[in-house]
Structures are given as structure tokens and as C-alpha cells.
Design an enzyme around this catalytic site. Structure first.
Site, PDB file in Angstrom:
ATOM      1  CD  GLU A  32       7.748 -49.051 -32.493  1.00  0.00           C
ATOM      2  OE1 GLU A  32       7.971 -48.023 -33.152  1.00  0.00           O
ATOM      3  OE2 GLU A  32       7.354 -49.023 -31.309  1.00  0.00           O
ATOM      4  CG  HIS A  61       0.289 -51.558 -30.283  1.00  0.00           C
ATOM      5  ND1 HIS A  61       0.563 -52.355 -29.191  1.00  0.00           N
ATOM      6  CD2 HIS A  61       1.487 -51.122 -30.731  1.00  0.00           C
ATOM      7  CE1 HIS A  61       1.864 -52.402 -28.980  1.00  0.00           C
ATOM      8  NE2 HIS A  61       2.457 -51.653 -29.900  1.00  0.00           N
TER       9      HIS A  61
END
Length: 254
Positions: A95, A19
Site C-alpha cells: 500500500e 484485500h
């Protein structure tokens, strides 16, 4: 390494795309599974990168899958309309959970939890932190890949720590080979191809050149082809850093 013959995956090409930058990346704050949004630079990174990726993809044979965290979904959202594809969301790409470190800066961890911090800098598991084990992160990311819909290419929009563990697992690298690959910078990607012998890494930490000077004195085109991920080799505000990678510099991603 297992030495077992690889089973044929549902896709033969993977783009693992981290990202774009968040303000927490820029300030060195561990994110983990907390969810700060992309900052202005992160949105610009996604907007610059998406057309380059789209030009190398056939929408008819591509699937686009994102972590459920908003910073990844917004990054994927820059690519989706260029391909005319929906963003499929899979929480297994989120994550690495960092337990008690989430929301703290590197400096705060180093000051408040020096023993844990020393273990992290040395690349060892961090006892007492909570969150997830590295092996568990790899296992859930591998499961997400195994259950992709059949396609030629999958673009996985994920995070620095998870991307690192996934690459290591796909390439059958054991714990002793962690950090063989540098961490992905923000909005950088890696490309893997499945061949008879298994997955091969074709490109790593690829990036669209930054168009001109960026904050902190970085020069144009400097971040192309860097071999980093969650933690850059040197202070690079545009790149970001991750929770489970090496020594501290300026920004931490996770």
C-alpha cells in the site's frame, strides 16, 4: 498522456484484486504500510470471492502475485489452493506509504492536522505528511507488472491506493484524471485486457454479492459493481476505504 506505442507486457490480462476487510478498514483507521490482519468479515470476503475468481482462471496460464503485507497475502491465500498455485510475493504491490497518518483515524487527522486533511479531501498532494508520492507508488506498481513472469493472466492482490494508482498508470491517465475511477471496495477487483492500442479496462470494482444483511444495515447484493476503491460512496462496512481517495465516510483503507 504519453501517446507512445505500448510495449507488449508479459501478461495480456490483469485482475487487480484488493484485500479483504480489516478492523482498521471498518473503523476508519489509515493503515498505509502498517499491517493489521483481516477481520472475520475480511476472511469471509476472501472465502466467498476466491471460488468465483478461480472459476474464471486457467491455472496453467495464471500467476498469482501478492503484496508482502499480511492482509493481502492472506487474501491471496484463499485463492492459491483453488488454483494449485503458489503465492508469489512482491513488495512493490504494497500500500501507499502514508507517513505520519498511519495508525490514525480520519477523525483524528481532521482534528489534529486540519490543513493536511483539507488537501487530502480536495484530492491534492498532502505536504508535510511524509510517506510516498503518488507518482512513486504508480512507478513501483508498474515495475512489478513489467517484471511478471510470462503468462496469459496475472492476479495481483494489492491495496486500494496502490490499485488506483496502478489502474491510472496502465490506462495512461495523468494527474488531472485522478479519481476518474472510484476506489475498489474490500475484496473487489478490476480486470484489464492488453490489446493493440494498450490496456483496456474491462470491469471495475466487481464483487461477489454479500449473502444477506451485513453489519450496519447493508442489504444483500448491494456492493456488486460499485465504482469505488479505498473510499466508498456511502458508509459500507464491507467495502473499506483508501488513503488517497475522496471524501471521508466510514472506513479508511491504506
Amino acid at each position: 498522456m504519453s501517446g507512445a506505442a505500448p510495449s507488449t507486457p508479459p501478461v495480456r490480462r490483469l485482475l487487480v484484486w484488493r484485500h479483504g476487510r480489516t478492523e482498521w478498514n471498518a473503523s476508519g483507521r489509515f493503515q498505509g504500510q502498517l499491517d493489521p490482519p483481516l477481520d472475520a468479515e475480511g476472511r469471509a470476503q476472501a472465502a466467498r470471492t476466491a471460488p468465483v475468481l478461480a472459476a474464471a482462471l486457467d491455472p496453467a496460464s495464471t500467476v498469482l502475485v501478492s503484496s508482502d503485507l499480511q492482509r493481502a497475502r492472506d487474501t491471496a491465500g484463499a485463492l492459491a489452493p483453488l488454483l494449485g498455485l503458489p503465492v508469489q510475493v512482491d513488495a512493490r504491490l504494497r500500500e501507499h506509504g502514508l507517513g505520519s497518518w498511519e495508525g490514525l483515524t480520519r477523525a483524528e487527522v481532521a482534528d489534529q492536522l486540519p490543513d493536511q486533511y483539507a488537501e487530502w479531501v480536495a484530492g491534492r498532494p498532502v505536504p508535510g505528511r511524509g510517506g510516498e508520492l503518488q507518482a512513486d507508488v504508480a512507478a513501483r506498481a508498474l515495475a512489478a507488472v513489467a517484471e511478471l513472469p510470462p503468462a496469459e493472466t496475472a492476479v495481483l492482490v494489492t491495496h486500494g491506493g496502490t490499485a488506483g494508482r496502478l489502474l491510472e498508470a496502465l490506462l495512461d491517465l495523468g494527474p488531472e484524471h485522478r479519481r476518474v475511477f472510484g476506489p475498489l471496495g474490500n475484496c473487489h477487483w478490476s480486470e484489464l485486457s492488453f490489446q493493440a492500442s494498450g490496456w483496456r479496462l474491462m470491469r471495475h470494482n466487481t464483487a461477489v454479492p454479500t449473502p444477506g444483511p451485513v453489519e450496519g444495515g447493508a442489504t444483500a447484493h448491494r456492493d456488486r459493481g460499485r465504482s469505488g476503491s479505498d473510499v466508498p460512496d456511502a458508509p459500507v462496512p464491507a467495502a473499506g476505504a483508501s488513503p488517497e481517495e475522496a471524501a471521508p465516510t466510514q472506513d479508511a483503507d491504506a
